[in-house]
Scaffold this motif. Structure first.
Motif, PDB file in Angstrom:
ATOM      1  N   TYR A 116       0.735  -1.406   0.101  1.00 48.26           N
ATOM      2  CA  TYR A 116       0.011  -0.181  -0.202  1.00 48.26           C
ATOM      3  C   TYR A 116       0.784   1.276   0.025  1.00 48.26           C
ATOM      4  O   TYR A 116       0.577   2.363  -0.601  1.00 48.26           O
ATOM      5  CB  TYR A 116      -0.995  -0.043   1.233  1.00 48.26           C
ATOM      6  N   GLU A 117       2.028   1.307   0.693  1.00 50.67           N
ATOM      7  CA  GLU A 117       2.558   2.573   0.632  1.00 50.67           C
ATOM      8  C   GLU A 117       3.047   2.855  -0.630  1.00 50.67           C
ATOM      9  O   GLU A 117       3.001   4.154  -0.949  1.00 50.67           O
ATOM     10  CB  GLU A 117       3.996   2.303   1.882  1.00 50.67           C
ATOM     11  N   PRO A 118       3.711   2.202  -1.701  1.00 47.69           N
ATOM     12  CA  PRO A 118       4.186   2.747  -2.792  1.00 47.69           C
ATOM     13  C   PRO A 118       2.703   3.421  -3.804  1.00 47.69           C
ATOM     14  O   PRO A 118       2.863   3.990  -4.804  1.00 47.69           O
ATOM     15  CB  PRO A 118       4.812   1.435  -3.556  1.00 47.69           C
ATOM     16  N   LEU A 119       1.584   2.952  -3.300  1.00 48.65           N
ATOM     17  CA  LEU A 119       0.314   3.501  -3.933  1.00 48.65           C
ATOM     18  C   LEU A 119      -0.157   4.692  -3.358  1.00 48.65           C
ATOM     19  O   LEU A 119      -1.245   5.219  -3.850  1.00 48.65           O
ATOM     20  CB  LEU A 119      -0.662   2.444  -4.035  1.00 48.65           C
ATOM     21  N   GLY A 120       0.585   5.346  -2.184  1.00 48.62           N
ATOM     22  CA  GLY A 120       0.262   6.484  -1.677  1.00 48.62           C
ATOM     23  C   GLY A 120      -0.467   6.527  -0.433  1.00 48.62           C
ATOM     24  O   GLY A 120      -0.759   7.445   0.126  1.00 48.62           O
ATOM     25  N   PHE A 121      -0.699   5.218  -0.036  1.00 48.56           N
ATOM     26  CA  PHE A 121      -1.111   5.131   1.549  1.00 48.56           C
ATOM     27  C   PHE A 121      -0.321   5.373   2.503  1.00 48.56           C
ATOM     28  O   PHE A 121       0.868   5.146   2.242  1.00 48.56           O
ATOM     29  CB  PHE A 121      -1.907   3.586   1.741  1.00 48.56           C
ATOM     30  N   GLU A 122      -0.727   6.017   3.584  1.00 49.08           N
ATOM     31  CA  GLU A 122       0.069   6.365   4.504  1.00 49.08           C
ATOM     32  C   GLU A 122      -0.400   5.487   5.803  1.00 49.08           C
ATOM     33  O   GLU A 122      -1.446   5.244   6.160  1.00 49.08           O
ATOM     34  CB  GLU A 122      -0.124   7.626   5.124  1.00 49.08           C
ATOM     35  N   ARG A 123       0.653   4.906   6.601  1.00 44.02           N
ATOM     36  CA  ARG A 123       0.447   4.141   7.742  1.00 44.02           C
ATOM     37  C   ARG A 123       0.029   5.012   8.883  1.00 44.02           C
ATOM     38  O   ARG A 123       0.412   6.029   9.097  1.00 44.02           O
ATOM     39  CB  ARG A 123       1.528   3.474   8.227  1.00 44.02           C
ATOM     40  N   SER A 124      -1.268   4.388   9.574  1.00 42.48           N
ATOM     41  CA  SER A 124      -1.833   4.997  10.541  1.00 42.48           C
ATOM     42  C   SER A 124      -1.516   4.349  11.911  1.00 42.48           C
ATOM     43  O   SER A 124      -1.773   3.272  12.024  1.00 42.48           O
ATOM     44  CB  SER A 124      -3.177   5.409  10.330  1.00 42.48           C
ATOM     45  N   GLU A 125      -1.314   5.119  13.123  1.00 40.22           N
ATOM     46  CA  GLU A 125      -1.087   4.252  14.261  1.00 40.22           C
ATOM     47  C   GLU A 125      -2.411   4.481  15.166  1.00 40.22           C
ATOM     48  O   GLU A 125      -2.462   3.982  16.206  1.00 40.22           O
ATOM     49  CB  GLU A 125      -0.014   4.853  15.135  1.00 40.22           C
ATOM     50  N   ARG A 126      -3.382   5.178  14.422  1.00 38.36           N
ATOM     51  CA  ARG A 126      -4.548   5.554  14.916  1.00 38.36           C
ATOM     52  C   ARG A 126      -5.920   4.792  14.934  1.00 38.36           C
ATOM     53  O   ARG A 126      -6.918   4.959  15.399  1.00 38.36           O
ATOM     54  CB  ARG A 126      -5.103   7.059  14.875  1.00 38.36           C
ATOM     55  N   CYS A 127      -5.537   3.398  14.606  1.00 28.09           N
ATOM     56  CA  CYS A 127      -6.568   2.472  14.303  1.00 28.09           C
ATOM     57  C   CYS A 127      -6.848   1.659  15.545  1.00 28.09           C
ATOM     58  O   CYS A 127      -5.961   1.080  16.106  1.00 28.09           O
ATOM     59  CB  CYS A 127      -6.086   1.630  12.996  1.00 28.09           C
ATOM     60  N   TRP A 128      -8.041   1.402  15.896  1.00 33.02           N
ATOM     61  CA  TRP A 128      -8.360   0.704  16.961  1.00 33.02           C
ATOM     62  C   TRP A 128      -9.530  -0.371  16.428  1.00 33.02           C
ATOM     63  O   TRP A 128     -10.352  -0.099  15.625  1.00 33.02           O
ATOM     64  CB  TRP A 128      -9.044   1.570  18.036  1.00 33.02           C
ATOM     65  N   VAL A 129      -9.499  -1.582  16.916  1.00 30.80           N
ATOM     66  CA  VAL A 129     -10.508  -2.649  16.677  1.00 30.80           C
ATOM     67  C   VAL A 129     -11.038  -3.138  17.952  1.00 30.80           C
ATOM     68  O   VAL A 129     -10.429  -3.322  18.753  1.00 30.80           O
ATOM     69  CB  VAL A 129      -9.508  -3.672  15.947  1.00 30.80           C
ATOM     70  N   TYR A 130     -12.423  -3.190  17.853  1.00 36.59           N
ATOM     71  CA  TYR A 130     -13.195  -3.697  18.846  1.00 36.59           C
ATOM     72  C   TYR A 130     -14.010  -4.858  18.161  1.00 36.59           C
ATOM     73  O   TYR A 130     -14.907  -4.797  17.052  1.00 36.59           O
ATOM     74  CB  TYR A 130     -14.175  -2.575  19.612  1.00 36.59           C
ATOM     75  N   GLN A 131     -13.983  -6.154  18.680  1.00 35.43           N
ATOM     76  CA  GLN A 131     -14.808  -7.340  18.187  1.00 35.43           C
ATOM     77  C   GLN A 131     -15.762  -7.805  19.284  1.00 35.43           C
ATOM     78  O   GLN A 131     -15.379  -7.857  20.480  1.00 35.43           O
ATOM     79  CB  GLN A 131     -13.752  -8.291  17.808  1.00 35.43           C
ATOM     80  N   LYS A 132     -16.983  -7.689  18.876  1.00 36.32           N
ATOM     81  CA  LYS A 132     -18.147  -8.076  19.755  1.00 36.32           C
ATOM     82  C   LYS A 132     -18.282  -9.345  19.635  1.00 36.32           C
ATOM     83  O   LYS A 132     -18.086 -10.128  18.595  1.00 36.32           O
ATOM     84  CB  LYS A 132     -19.463  -7.541  19.126  1.00 36.32           C
ATOM     85  N   ASN A 133     -18.181 -10.195  20.953  1.00 32.07           N
ATOM     86  CA  ASN A 133     -18.372 -11.576  21.162  1.00 32.07           C
ATOM     87  C   ASN A 133     -19.458 -12.115  21.069  1.00 32.07           C
ATOM     88  O   ASN A 133     -20.549 -11.504  21.075  1.00 32.07           O
ATOM     89  CB  ASN A 133     -17.871 -11.947  22.370  1.00 32.07           C
TER      90      ASN A 133
END
Length: 133
Positions: A116-133
């Motif tokens: 993804y980076e060579p395609l212009g995407f920037e890595r984000s450290e702000r992603c959070w994931v919550y999975q409902k059980n």
């Protein structure tokens, strides 16, 4: 025969499952859960697909408001069709369906982080994931 790109055409669960199995996403998707796969297709509001004749060979499946954010949930290309630019073309068709300034957000598969980076995407450290059980 050239590939055809289609926007929001009906894709059967069997076609979707088969493509996932033929791509690396099959390892991380609930292939044995028919209801989940149906919901994934039914509730996505932007699906760009690529076809070789009548065979589905790639998909970009997103949920979006078309103006501010687009969550690209699945980007899959049949392993036999990879390295032909189809993934990049699916991303371009997705971006073209969005208004200027709309962000495309995705969670990359571990093996695709380099893609993804060579395609212009920037890595984000702000992603959070919550999975409902």
């Amino acid at each position: 025969m050239p590939f055809s790109f289609r926007k929001n055409v009906r894709i059967s669960v069997d076609e979707f499952r088969s493509l996932l199995e033929r791509s690396t996403l099959g390892e991380r998707r609930p292939l044995d859960n028919q209801v989940c796969l149906e919901g994934m297709l039914e509730h996505a509001n932007l699906i760009i697909s690529v076809w070789d004749g009548e065979t589905l060979v790639g998909i970009a499946r997103s949920m979006t408001d078309f103006h501010y954010a687009c969550y690209l949930s699945d980007l899959a290309v049949d392993s036999d069709y990879q390295r032909q630019g189809l993934g990049q073309a699916l991303l371009k068709h997705t971006a073209d369906a969005l208004e200027a300034g709309c962000k495309i957000i995705l969670i990359a598969a571990p093996s695709a982080n380099h893609y993804y980076e060579p395609l212009g995407f920037e890595r984000s450290e702000r992603c959070w994931v919550y999975q409902k059980n």
